[in-house]
Design a protein around this motif. Structure first.
Motif, PDB file in Angstrom:
ATOM      1  N   MET A   6       5.706  -7.537   7.774  1.00 36.22           N
ATOM      2  CA  MET A   6       4.503  -7.411   8.592  1.00 36.22           C
ATOM      3  C   MET A   6       3.772  -8.752   8.677  1.00 36.22           C
ATOM      4  N   ARG A   7       2.863  -8.873   9.631  1.00 36.57           N
ATOM      5  CA  ARG A   7       2.124 -10.124   9.814  1.00 36.57           C
ATOM      6  C   ARG A   7       1.353 -10.543   8.568  1.00 36.57           C
ATOM      7  N   ASP A   8       0.888  -9.549   7.792  1.00 35.40           N
ATOM      8  CA  ASP A   8       0.110  -9.872   6.589  1.00 35.40           C
ATOM      9  C   ASP A   8       0.990 -10.125   5.362  1.00 35.40           C
ATOM     10  N   GLY A   9       2.310 -10.144   5.547  1.00 31.45           N
ATOM     11  CA  GLY A   9       3.228 -10.447   4.452  1.00 31.45           C
ATOM     12  C   GLY A   9       3.827  -9.234   3.767  1.00 31.45           C
ATOM     13  N   ARG A  10       3.251  -8.038   4.021  1.00 34.46           N
ATOM     14  CA  ARG A  10       3.825  -6.835   3.413  1.00 34.46           C
ATOM     15  C   ARG A  10       5.250  -6.640   3.896  1.00 34.46           C
ATOM     16  N   GLU A  11       6.062  -6.028   3.069  1.00 30.22           N
ATOM     17  CA  GLU A  11       7.429  -5.686   3.442  1.00 30.22           C
ATOM     18  C   GLU A  11       7.573  -4.181   3.407  1.00 30.22           C
ATOM     19  N   VAL A  12       8.238  -3.636   4.415  1.00 32.08           N
ATOM     20  CA  VAL A  12       8.481  -2.201   4.485  1.00 32.08           C
ATOM     21  C   VAL A  12       9.971  -1.989   4.696  1.00 32.08           C
ATOM     22  N   CYS A  13      10.587  -1.255   3.785  1.00 26.44           N
ATOM     23  CA  CYS A  13      11.992  -0.909   3.957  1.00 26.44           C
ATOM     24  C   CYS A  13      12.091   0.076   5.118  1.00 26.44           C
ATOM     25  N   THR A  14      12.994  -0.187   6.041  1.00 26.59           N
ATOM     26  CA  THR A  14      13.106   0.626   7.241  1.00 26.59           C
ATOM     27  C   THR A  14      13.783   1.961   6.955  1.00 26.59           C
ATOM     28  N   LYS A  15      13.675   2.856   7.919  1.00 22.63           N
ATOM     29  CA  LYS A  15      14.284   4.181   7.778  1.00 22.63           C
ATOM     30  C   LYS A  15      15.709   4.175   8.325  1.00 22.63           C
ATOM     31  N   THR A  16      16.444   3.160   7.941  1.00 23.14           N
ATOM     32  CA  THR A  16      17.857   3.044   8.296  1.00 23.14           C
ATOM     33  C   THR A  16      18.666   3.164   7.017  1.00 23.14           C
ATOM     34  N   ALA A  17      19.975   3.274   7.143  1.00 28.21           N
ATOM     35  CA  ALA A  17      20.823   3.340   5.947  1.00 28.21           C
ATOM     36  C   ALA A  17      20.638   2.073   5.108  1.00 28.21           C
ATOM     37  N   ALA A  18      20.577   0.923   5.770  1.00 27.55           N
ATOM     38  CA  ALA A  18      20.383  -0.343   5.049  1.00 27.55           C
ATOM     39  C   ALA A  18      19.020  -0.376   4.372  1.00 27.55           C
ATOM     40  N   GLY A  19      18.000   0.147   5.029  1.00 25.37           N
ATOM     41  CA  GLY A  19      16.655   0.189   4.454  1.00 25.37           C
ATOM     42  C   GLY A  19      16.582   1.091   3.238  1.00 25.37           C
ATOM     43  N   ARG A  20      17.251   2.234   3.306  1.00 29.37           N
ATOM     44  CA  ARG A  20      17.273   3.146   2.154  1.00 29.37           C
ATOM     45  C   ARG A  20      18.010   2.529   0.967  1.00 29.37           C
ATOM     46  N   ARG A  21      19.094   1.802   1.262  1.00 29.18           N
ATOM     47  CA  ARG A  21      19.819   1.112   0.176  1.00 29.18           C
ATOM     48  C   ARG A  21      18.930   0.047  -0.468  1.00 29.18           C
ATOM     49  N   GLU A  22      18.216  -0.709   0.356  1.00 33.21           N
ATOM     50  CA  GLU A  22      17.313  -1.744  -0.166  1.00 33.21           C
ATOM     51  C   GLU A  22      16.217  -1.124  -1.027  1.00 33.21           C
ATOM     52  N   TYR A  23      15.647  -0.009  -0.569  1.00 30.90           N
ATOM     53  CA  TYR A  23      14.596   0.700  -1.301  1.00 30.90           C
ATOM     54  C   TYR A  23      15.111   1.122  -2.672  1.00 30.90           C
ATOM     55  N   LYS A  24      16.321   1.694  -2.703  1.00 31.32           N
ATOM     56  CA  LYS A  24      16.924   2.129  -3.973  1.00 31.32           C
ATOM     57  C   LYS A  24      17.225   0.936  -4.875  1.00 31.32           C
ATOM     58  N   GLN A  25      17.647  -0.176  -4.273  1.00 34.23           N
ATOM     59  CA  GLN A  25      17.913  -1.382  -5.062  1.00 34.23           C
ATOM     60  C   GLN A  25      16.631  -1.889  -5.715  1.00 34.23           C
ATOM     61  N   ARG A  26      15.561  -1.883  -4.968  1.00 34.44           N
ATOM     62  CA  ARG A  26      14.276  -2.335  -5.507  1.00 34.44           C
ATOM     63  C   ARG A  26      13.806  -1.403  -6.616  1.00 34.44           C
ATOM     64  N   LEU A  27      14.011  -0.110  -6.441  1.00 34.14           N
ATOM     65  CA  LEU A  27      13.649   0.857  -7.478  1.00 34.14           C
ATOM     66  C   LEU A  27      14.453   0.582  -8.749  1.00 34.14           C
ATOM     67  N   ALA A  28      15.754   0.320  -8.594  1.00 33.19           N
ATOM     68  CA  ALA A  28      16.599   0.014  -9.754  1.00 33.19           C
ATOM     69  C   ALA A  28      16.132  -1.265 -10.456  1.00 33.19           C
ATOM     70  N   MET A  29      15.712  -2.260  -9.682  1.00 32.91           N
ATOM     71  CA  MET A  29      15.225  -3.506 -10.274  1.00 32.91           C
ATOM     72  C   MET A  29      13.936  -3.273 -11.063  1.00 32.91           C
ATOM     73  N   MET A  30      13.058  -2.390 -10.543  1.00 36.69           N
ATOM     74  CA  MET A  30      11.828  -2.082 -11.278  1.00 36.69           C
ATOM     75  C   MET A  30      12.137  -1.341 -12.573  1.00 36.69           C
ATOM     76  N   CYS A  31      13.086  -0.411 -12.525  1.00 35.91           N
ATOM     77  CA  CYS A  31      13.484   0.304 -13.746  1.00 35.91           C
ATOM     78  C   CYS A  31      13.982  -0.698 -14.785  1.00 35.91           C
ATOM     79  N   TYR A  32      14.790  -1.647 -14.359  1.00 38.05           N
ATOM     80  CA  TYR A  32      15.326  -2.653 -15.267  1.00 38.05           C
ATOM     81  C   TYR A  32      14.208  -3.492 -15.880  1.00 38.05           C
ATOM     82  N   ARG A  33      13.296  -3.995 -15.054  1.00 35.61           N
ATOM     83  CA  ARG A  33      12.236  -4.865 -15.580  1.00 35.61           C
ATOM     84  C   ARG A  33      11.281  -4.100 -16.492  1.00 35.61           C
ATOM     85  N   GLN A  34      11.175  -2.782 -16.298  1.00 36.93           N
ATOM     86  CA  GLN A  34      10.307  -1.947 -17.142  1.00 36.93           C
ATOM     87  C   GLN A  34      11.077  -1.376 -18.330  1.00 36.93           C
TER      88      GLN A  34
END
Length: 95
Positions: A6-34
């Motif tokens: 977005m113009r303000d720098g926010r990132e939104v994973c799209t409602k596509t197959a690639a977007g859902r994979r990215e969302y899950k990847q980010r969730l996995a990365m947060m689980c790891y860091r926590q």
């Protein structure tokens, strides 16, 4: 594309197959860091059952949604959480 920036720098994973994979990847990365501890109650968490806890609530229609997990300055944002903790918290902001 998997992510819309977005113009303000926010990132939104799209409602596509690639977007859902990215969302899950980010969730996995947060689980790891926590180290697989819930970002809300700090209890042990099964990463397969974790949910994406937005630090800044998305609001109606996702108007302020930000799916980034690290800001440009290196600050961590958002967390992985138990689904029940996330559900209980609802759209209240973190303190």
């Amino acid at each position: 594309p998997a992510v819309e920036v977005m113009r303000d720098g926010r990132e939104v994973c799209t409602k596509t197959a690639a977007g859902r994979r990215e969302y899950k990847q980010r969730l996995a990365m947060m689980c790891y860091r926590q180290k697989n501890f819930c970002g809300i109650c700090n209890g042990p968490m099964d990463p397969k059952r974790a949910t994406f806890e937005h630090t800044r609530p998305r609001g109606m229609g996702g108007g302020f949604r930000d799916d980034r997990i690290v800001l440009p300055d290196g600050t961590w944002i958002n967390k992985a959480a138990h689904w029940w903790c996330n559900s209980e918290k609802g759209s209240r902001r973190d303190v």
